[in-house]
Design a protein around this motif. Sequence first.
Motif, short mmCIF file in Angstrom:
data_model
loop_
_atom_site.label_atom_id
_atom_site.label_comp_id
_atom_site.label_asym_id
_atom_site.label_seq_id
_atom_site.Cartn_x
_atom_site.Cartn_y
_atom_site.Cartn_z
N PRO A 3 34.41 2.66 -8.12
CA PRO A 3 35.41 3.43 -7.37
C PRO A 3 36.68 2.60 -7.21
O PRO A 3 36.62 1.37 -7.12
CB PRO A 3 34.73 3.67 -6.02
CG PRO A 3 33.72 2.59 -5.89
CD PRO A 3 33.29 2.25 -7.28
N LEU A 4 37.82 3.26 -7.19
CA LEU A 4 39.09 2.59 -6.95
C LEU A 4 39.56 2.93 -5.55
O LEU A 4 39.59 4.10 -5.17
CB LEU A 4 40.14 3.05 -7.97
CG LEU A 4 39.83 2.84 -9.45
CD1 LEU A 4 41.01 3.26 -10.31
CD2 LEU A 4 39.44 1.40 -9.73
N HIS A 5 39.91 1.91 -4.79
CA HIS A 5 40.41 2.09 -3.43
C HIS A 5 41.89 1.76 -3.43
O HIS A 5 42.29 0.68 -3.85
CB HIS A 5 39.66 1.18 -2.45
CG HIS A 5 38.18 1.35 -2.50
ND1 HIS A 5 37.55 2.41 -1.91
CD2 HIS A 5 37.22 0.60 -3.09
CE1 HIS A 5 36.25 2.31 -2.12
NE2 HIS A 5 36.02 1.22 -2.83
N SER A 6 42.69 2.69 -2.95
CA SER A 6 44.14 2.54 -2.95
C SER A 6 44.63 2.36 -1.52
O SER A 6 44.26 3.13 -0.63
CB SER A 6 44.76 3.80 -3.57
OG SER A 6 46.15 3.73 -3.54
N PHE A 7 45.46 1.34 -1.30
CA PHE A 7 46.03 1.14 0.03
C PHE A 7 47.33 0.35 -0.07
O PHE A 7 47.62 -0.27 -1.09
CB PHE A 7 45.03 0.46 0.98
CG PHE A 7 44.54 -0.89 0.50
CD1 PHE A 7 45.17 -2.05 0.91
CD2 PHE A 7 43.45 -1.00 -0.35
CE1 PHE A 7 44.72 -3.29 0.48
CE2 PHE A 7 43.00 -2.22 -0.79
CZ PHE A 7 43.64 -3.38 -0.37
N ASN A 8 48.10 0.40 1.00
CA ASN A 8 49.35 -0.34 1.09
C ASN A 8 49.04 -1.63 1.83
O ASN A 8 48.59 -1.59 2.97
CB ASN A 8 50.40 0.51 1.83
CG ASN A 8 51.79 -0.07 1.72
OD1 ASN A 8 52.04 -0.96 0.92
ND2 ASN A 8 52.68 0.42 2.53
N SER A 9 49.28 -2.76 1.20
CA SER A 9 48.84 -4.05 1.76
C SER A 9 49.61 -4.48 3.00
O SER A 9 49.21 -5.40 3.67
CB SER A 9 48.92 -5.14 0.69
OG SER A 9 50.27 -5.35 0.33
N THR A 10 50.72 -3.84 3.32
CA THR A 10 51.50 -4.26 4.49
C THR A 10 51.41 -3.27 5.64
O THR A 10 52.22 -3.31 6.55
CB THR A 10 52.97 -4.46 4.12
OG1 THR A 10 53.49 -3.21 3.67
CG2 THR A 10 53.15 -5.52 3.06
N THR A 11 50.43 -2.40 5.62
CA THR A 11 50.29 -1.44 6.71
C THR A 11 50.06 -2.16 8.03
O THR A 11 49.19 -3.02 8.12
CB THR A 11 49.13 -0.46 6.43
OG1 THR A 11 49.41 0.23 5.22
CG2 THR A 11 48.97 0.54 7.56
N ASP A 12 50.85 -1.84 9.02
CA ASP A 12 50.72 -2.45 10.34
C ASP A 12 49.91 -1.50 11.22
O ASP A 12 50.36 -0.41 11.56
CB ASP A 12 52.11 -2.67 10.94
CG ASP A 12 52.05 -3.33 12.30
OD1 ASP A 12 50.94 -3.72 12.74
OD2 ASP A 12 53.11 -3.47 12.92
N TRP A 13 48.71 -1.91 11.57
CA TRP A 13 47.83 -1.09 12.39
C TRP A 13 48.07 -1.32 13.87
O TRP A 13 47.32 -0.84 14.71
CB TRP A 13 46.37 -1.36 12.03
CG TRP A 13 46.06 -0.99 10.63
CD1 TRP A 13 45.98 -1.81 9.55
CD2 TRP A 13 45.83 0.34 10.13
NE1 TRP A 13 45.70 -1.09 8.42
CE2 TRP A 13 45.61 0.23 8.74
CE3 TRP A 13 45.79 1.60 10.72
CZ2 TRP A 13 45.35 1.32 7.94
CZ3 TRP A 13 45.53 2.69 9.91
CH2 TRP A 13 45.30 2.55 8.55
N GLY A 14 49.09 -2.08 14.21
CA GLY A 14 49.39 -2.36 15.61
C GLY A 14 48.67 -3.59 16.10
O GLY A 14 47.96 -4.26 15.34
N PRO A 15 48.87 -3.91 17.38
CA PRO A 15 48.23 -5.12 17.92
C PRO A 15 46.71 -5.00 17.95
O PRO A 15 46.17 -3.91 18.13
CB PRO A 15 48.81 -5.22 19.33
CG PRO A 15 49.27 -3.86 19.67
CD PRO A 15 49.64 -3.18 18.37
N LYS A 16 46.07 -6.12 17.76
CA LYS A 16 44.61 -6.14 17.83
C LYS A 16 44.20 -5.98 19.30
O LYS A 16 44.85 -6.52 20.19
CB LYS A 16 44.07 -7.45 17.26
CG LYS A 16 44.33 -7.57 15.78
CD LYS A 16 43.64 -8.79 15.23
CE LYS A 16 44.09 -9.03 13.84
NZ LYS A 16 43.43 -8.61 12.78
N PRO A 17 43.14 -5.26 19.53
CA PRO A 17 42.72 -5.07 20.92
C PRO A 17 42.30 -6.40 21.55
O PRO A 17 41.74 -7.27 20.89
CB PRO A 17 41.55 -4.11 20.83
CG PRO A 17 41.20 -4.01 19.41
CD PRO A 17 42.31 -4.58 18.59
N PHE A 18 42.61 -6.56 22.83
CA PHE A 18 42.27 -7.75 23.58
C PHE A 18 41.33 -7.34 24.70
O PHE A 18 41.59 -6.39 25.41
CB PHE A 18 43.54 -8.39 24.13
CG PHE A 18 43.27 -9.62 24.93
CD1 PHE A 18 43.24 -9.57 26.33
CD2 PHE A 18 43.05 -10.83 24.31
CE1 PHE A 18 42.98 -10.71 27.06
CE2 PHE A 18 42.80 -11.96 25.04
CZ PHE A 18 42.78 -11.92 26.41
#
Length: 160
Positions: free
Chosen positions: A140-155
Amino acid sequence: MVVVNGFWKEDGENITVVNVYAPTLPSDRWILWYTMQNLAEQYKDSCLYVMGDFNSIRYQEERRGRSASWDTRDMNKFNDFILQSNLNDIQLSGRFFSWYRPDGSCKSKLDKVLVNTYWINKWPHQVIKGGKRTVSDHCPLHSFNSTTDWGPKPFRFFNH
């Protein structure tokens, strides 16, 4: 070939995604590529993403193994289609080959993602990663944008 056309929700950009399963006979593939070249011309002013099993290799290095034969004419026609359609081959990461004969005696890079300049300008950090082969003889080929910002990591605080 399956063609899906729509608009990107964020900015209304016209997006066309094409899923390809190319025939095994070279002459039938050449007909498909001619059709796809016309499609690329039709959508030349929008984001175009063409992915799938092309059943062809671009270079001799894309096939290895016991029956590692290649058809130079087929490779030339495939490369001409990509060039004439103004498409770019997004390189596969994580593995080089995308198809393996079940006994492992032969492997090829048959699955590809081709995009036009509009797509590259919108998502310049496009990455295609080859997944693990399971049921199919293709990965399978997985396509994604390597600079996607998912926001701050939960603390989280853990008070014991």
